[in-house]
Motif scaffolding. Sequence first.
Motif, PDB file in Angstrom:
ATOM      1  N   HIS A 258       9.488  63.464  15.808  1.00  8.22           N
ATOM      2  CA  HIS A 258       8.715  63.471  16.913  1.00  8.22           C
ATOM      3  C   HIS A 258       8.371  63.977  17.747  1.00  8.22           C
ATOM      4  N   ALA A 259       9.597  64.860  18.377  1.00 12.89           N
ATOM      5  CA  ALA A 259       9.402  65.441  19.295  1.00 12.89           C
ATOM      6  C   ALA A 259       8.361  66.707  18.950  1.00 12.89           C
TER       7      ALA A 259
ATOM      8  N   LEU B  52       4.421  73.905  30.538  1.00  9.74           N
ATOM      9  CA  LEU B  52       5.467  74.063  29.225  1.00  9.74           C
ATOM     10  C   LEU B  52       6.865  73.481  29.674  1.00  9.74           C
ATOM     11  N   ILE B  53       7.045  73.976  30.903  1.00 10.72           N
ATOM     12  CA  ILE B  53       8.486  73.518  31.563  1.00 10.72           C
ATOM     13  C   ILE B  53       8.281  71.739  30.798  1.00 10.72           C
ATOM     14  N   ILE B  54       7.402  71.846  31.470  1.00  5.28           N
ATOM     15  CA  ILE B  54       7.759  69.784  32.037  1.00  5.28           C
ATOM     16  C   ILE B  54       7.589  69.388  30.425  1.00  5.28           C
ATOM     17  N   SER B  55       6.806  70.318  29.566  1.00  4.34           N
ATOM     18  CA  SER B  55       6.815  69.288  28.178  1.00  4.34           C
ATOM     19  C   SER B  55       8.228  69.779  27.425  1.00  4.34           C
ATOM     20  N   LEU B  56       8.734  70.654  28.135  1.00  6.65           N
ATOM     21  CA  LEU B  56       9.704  71.552  26.536  1.00  6.65           C
ATOM     22  C   LEU B  56      10.401  69.917  27.445  1.00  6.65           C
ATOM     23  N   LEU B  57      10.672  70.299  28.664  1.00  4.54           N
ATOM     24  CA  LEU B  57      12.192  69.073  29.427  1.00  4.54           C
ATOM     25  C   LEU B  57      12.051  68.261  29.308  1.00  4.54           C
ATOM     26  N   MET B  58      10.885  67.199  29.522  1.00  3.62           N
ATOM     27  CA  MET B  58      10.701  65.783  29.571  1.00  3.62           C
ATOM     28  C   MET B  58      10.009  65.167  28.205  1.00  3.62           C
TER      29      MET B  58
ATOM     30  N   PRO C 268      11.251  65.594  25.238  1.00  3.53           N
ATOM     31  CA  PRO C 268      12.478  65.079  24.765  1.00  3.53           C
ATOM     32  C   PRO C 268      13.244  63.533  24.582  1.00  3.53           C
ATOM     33  N   PHE C 269      12.808  63.111  26.119  1.00  4.88           N
ATOM     34  CA  PHE C 269      13.125  62.201  26.327  1.00  4.88           C
ATOM     35  C   PHE C 269      12.515  60.696  25.997  1.00  4.88           C
ATOM     36  N   GLN C 270      10.852  61.547  26.293  1.00  4.52           N
ATOM     37  CA  GLN C 270      10.048  59.638  25.952  1.00  4.52           C
ATOM     38  C   GLN C 270       9.822  59.478  24.269  1.00  4.52           C
ATOM     39  N   THR C 271       9.902  60.835  23.221  1.00  7.74           N
ATOM     40  CA  THR C 271      10.039  60.718  22.075  1.00  7.74           C
ATOM     41  C   THR C 271      11.570  60.445  21.696  1.00  7.74           C
TER      42      THR C 271
ATOM     43  N   MET D  62      13.261  70.111  11.695  1.00  7.97           N
ATOM     44  CA  MET D  62      12.672  69.626  11.333  1.00  7.97           C
ATOM     45  C   MET D  62      11.460  69.867  12.308  1.00  7.97           C
ATOM     46  N   PHE D  63      11.420  70.033  13.538  1.00  8.84           N
ATOM     47  CA  PHE D  63      10.629  70.519  14.985  1.00  8.84           C
ATOM     48  C   PHE D  63      10.566  71.544  14.498  1.00  8.84           C
ATOM     49  N   PHE D  64      10.880  72.873  13.776  1.00  2.00           N
ATOM     50  CA  PHE D  64       9.582  73.927  13.408  1.00  2.00           C
ATOM     51  C   PHE D  64       8.509  73.893  12.410  1.00  2.00           C
TER      52      PHE D  64
END
Length: 322
Positions: free
Chosen positions: A231-232, A142-148, A150-153, A106-108
């Motif tokens: 969502h992610a 990019l690093i912040i987005s991929l790491l954080m 997923p926690f928010q969503t 789904m992410f893809f």
Amino acid sequence: MYIEQGYKGKLGAWNYFVIPGLFILLMIFNYISTKIMVEESGESVELMMSRFIDMMGKNIFLVINLLVFVVGLLVIFFWVKFVHQQSLTNFTTSRKKIDWKRIFTMFFLWGTYSTITILLAVYVAPDNFELQFNWTKFLPLLIISLLMFPFQTSFEEYLFRGQLLQGLGIVTKSRAVSWIVTSILFGVMHAANPEVEKLGPIIMIFYIGTGLVLGAMTLLDEGLELALGFHAANNILAALLMTSTWTAIQTDSVYLDTSVVPEFGIMDTLPIFIGYPILLIILGKIYKWKDWKEKLFGRVMSKEEFFALEENRIEVDQFQNY
């Protein structure tokens, strides 16, 4: 039978509403305090955000905003695991184990769609966008987005499509009530976003519509995996590819939307009423969903009915293995 997985815990139905209730109260407090600050300062939400971003920098401001959701997700997991005593697998899906392939598929799919639509918008109206790509700024983003992100969503999914969907379903015994109410609450949660002030209240149709499609995915697929992936992908790609000076999330993305903010009109809702149903149909074909009416509008089983069915399934599995 995703909603019925909520029976696999040690406390009564009240426990489903403790964390969501506290979060809603926090959102109300944040909304009221923001309104008071705006009235007292005479500044718009947009100007207040710009001032904070100038003080901290976009990445630090983003991290601080996302840290709240990291803590929130950990609190939900702690509550479910140790207070409600429900396994995180049962909290996530009705399958025997979490289907990570569903999440990444789904992410893809949605990530590809989001990327294509953003690039198409730039191609159609290049004067409305500014290319601001800068490796030194983009790589930390990019690093912040991929790491954080997923926690928010994941926090929002486990809160609304997890605790609230299961809790309301068990209390009301109605899939439709739990689906619709959680979708409305999901939309209302975004009412304090600057986008609502800029685009008008009609944009709430977008937020509630997104809640409805995420809820439908969860009920039809009997688990949160697809909603988690959707969502992610939606939030990560939005942060990386496109931002503007008036959205809730402002980043050093590839493009900056410099267009004059339009009024969100009826035509802008077409993707919600047409695009989302098409997405559900495609997913239904992929995952062979059946009994759509029953899964979306049917009755939630009682605890006794559910465990009787579970016991019968265990006996069938044991017989087949034998």
